[in-house]
Design a protein around this motif. Structure first.
Motif, mmCIF file in Angstrom:
data_model
loop_
_atom_site.group_PDB
_atom_site.id
_atom_site.type_symbol
_atom_site.label_atom_id
_atom_site.label_comp_id
_atom_site.label_asym_id
_atom_site.label_seq_id
_atom_site.Cartn_x
_atom_site.Cartn_y
_atom_site.Cartn_z
ATOM 1 N N ASP A 1 35.519 -34.191 70.668
ATOM 2 C CA ASP A 1 36.566 -34.436 71.530
ATOM 3 C C ASP A 1 36.217 -35.535 72.661
ATOM 4 O O ASP A 1 34.896 -36.263 72.269
ATOM 5 C CB ASP A 1 36.881 -33.275 72.549
ATOM 6 C CG ASP A 1 35.645 -32.536 72.970
ATOM 7 O OD1 ASP A 1 34.674 -33.218 73.167
ATOM 8 O OD2 ASP A 1 35.831 -31.195 73.353
ATOM 9 N N SER A 2 36.422 -35.774 73.610
ATOM 10 C CA SER A 2 36.211 -36.859 74.657
ATOM 11 C C SER A 2 34.845 -36.723 75.228
ATOM 12 O O SER A 2 34.209 -37.556 75.547
ATOM 13 C CB SER A 2 37.206 -36.680 75.988
ATOM 14 O OG SER A 2 37.177 -35.403 76.678
ATOM 15 N N LEU B 1 27.315 -33.108 77.663
ATOM 16 C CA LEU B 1 27.677 -33.166 79.149
ATOM 17 C C LEU B 1 28.889 -33.988 79.328
ATOM 18 O O LEU B 1 29.135 -34.982 78.852
ATOM 19 C CB LEU B 1 26.694 -33.913 79.774
ATOM 20 C CG LEU B 1 25.233 -33.103 80.008
ATOM 21 C CD1 LEU B 1 24.140 -33.757 80.452
ATOM 22 C CD2 LEU B 1 25.149 -31.473 80.161
ATOM 23 N N SER B 2 29.752 -33.265 80.280
ATOM 24 C CA SER B 2 31.003 -34.068 80.608
ATOM 25 C C SER B 2 31.029 -35.244 81.369
ATOM 26 O O SER B 2 29.576 -35.420 82.159
ATOM 27 C CB SER B 2 32.002 -33.077 81.093
ATOM 28 O OG SER B 2 33.068 -33.706 81.845
ATOM 29 N N THR C 1 26.279 -28.042 79.908
ATOM 30 C CA THR C 1 26.350 -27.426 78.564
ATOM 31 C C THR C 1 24.981 -27.308 78.013
ATOM 32 O O THR C 1 23.976 -28.110 78.280
ATOM 33 C CB THR C 1 27.394 -28.265 78.013
ATOM 34 O OG1 THR C 1 26.741 -29.570 77.764
ATOM 35 C CG2 THR C 1 28.756 -28.244 78.544
ATOM 36 N N ARG C 2 25.085 -26.632 76.863
ATOM 37 C CA ARG C 2 23.812 -26.467 76.027
ATOM 38 C C ARG C 2 23.396 -27.496 75.233
ATOM 39 O O ARG C 2 22.384 -27.644 74.819
ATOM 40 C CB ARG C 2 23.592 -25.055 75.561
ATOM 41 C CG ARG C 2 23.633 -23.917 76.400
ATOM 42 C CD ARG C 2 23.799 -22.530 75.533
ATOM 43 N NE ARG C 2 23.600 -21.365 76.371
ATOM 44 C CZ ARG C 2 22.688 -20.375 76.350
ATOM 45 N NH1 ARG C 2 21.716 -20.534 75.498
ATOM 46 N NH2 ARG C 2 22.884 -19.549 77.237
#
Length: 276
Positions: free
Chosen positions: A80-81, A101-102, A110-111
């Motif tokens: 995904d993005s 990471l976003s 996030t892990r």
């Protein structure tokens, strides 16, 4: 006298609230109870309590060993993005991270543990090349055997010429060599002599090429590259030592890696970041 056998639970904590929360890595129950010391808050981890009933918190890294499998898996389960792809030339590895990471700095950490890895496999011929072109001097018989082992990788000389050269090197191993080495334009020679009992013996020149070119691939899924090695001679105590010394080739492998990774990025439609 009649006895009341009804069990009593007055001594047990009384739950006041109980909320089931599903997180990224399992289910957790947040419970507030009326305990002996007053209001107590407890967290019950259902995954730890019943590990067989839930998926593992940390997924296994999925590993493939060729570009085709890597691309097909990314088409089956796409990024995904927030997904990213990283490539390490030192490790021969490309890794797709699904839960990276976003880009939104306010999003939770996030892990980065949901990964698909492409691990390129070292070509067996690369190990053969490393054993032959090791930058070390060898005795004549050993060097002749090394030429035989790597003959299929050499493109600068005909196979028959290599066999003849290897045989000549081994055949003169009992001779006494001169310390003076003659170098012409395309080859180098060293004089040798051999006495056989009371006879006059034999003498001559052993000609050895100055350079040998190998065509070899670093990894099984990679194109080949031509690597040039110098043939160096050394006479020590009348004995001839020979060695293959590669000319610098790291820049060739680096350029090849960049080409392959660029092609892979175009195939999967993603930027690939370089990492150590």
């Amino acid at each position: 006298m009649a006895y009341d056998n009804t069990p009593s639970f007055d001594h047990l904590p009384i739950p006041l609230t109980s909320d089931l929360v599903k997180t990224e890595h399992g289910q957790v129950v947040f419970t507030a109870v009326n305990g002996a010391g007053g209001l107590e808050t407890k967290v019950v981890d259902l995954v730890d309590g019943a590990p067989g009933a839930f998926a593992p918190r940390t997924p296994d890294v999925r590993t493939v060993i060729d570009r085709d499998s890597f691309g097909r898996e990314l088409r089956r389960r796409g990024l995904d993005s927030d997904g990213t792809v990283w490539a390490s030339r030192a490790k021969g590895r490309v890794t797709a991270v699904y839960n990276d990471l976003s880009t939104d700095l306010d999003d939770a950490y996030t892990r980065r543990d949901d990964r698909l890895m492409l691990q390129f496999v070292t070509d067996p011929d690369w190990s053969t090349f490393g054993n032959v072109a090791d930058g070390q001097y060898h005795g004549q018989e050993e060097f002749g055997d090394l030429l035989d082992d790597a003959g299929h990788l050499i493109i600068s000389h005909q196979a028959a010429d290599l066999v003849e050269l290897a045989d000549s090197i081994r055949a003169t191993s009992s001779g006494h060599f001169e310390s003076r080495i003659q170098r012409s334009t395309g080859s180098q020679s060293v004089g040798w002599s051999e006495s056989v009992e009371a006879r006059a013996g034999a003498a001559g020149d052993l000609e050895v090429p100055k350079v040998v070119v190998f065509r070899v691939a670093r990894f099984e899924d990679f194109p080949t590259v031509d690597l040039v090695c110098q043939v160096r001679l050394r006479v020590k105590g009348g004995q001839l030592l020979l060695g293959l010394f590669p000319r610098p080739y790291e820049h060739l492998l680096r350029e090849q890696w960049q080409t392959v990774i660029g092609e892979l990025g175009a195939e999967i439609g993603r930027d690939i970041y370089a990492t150590a």
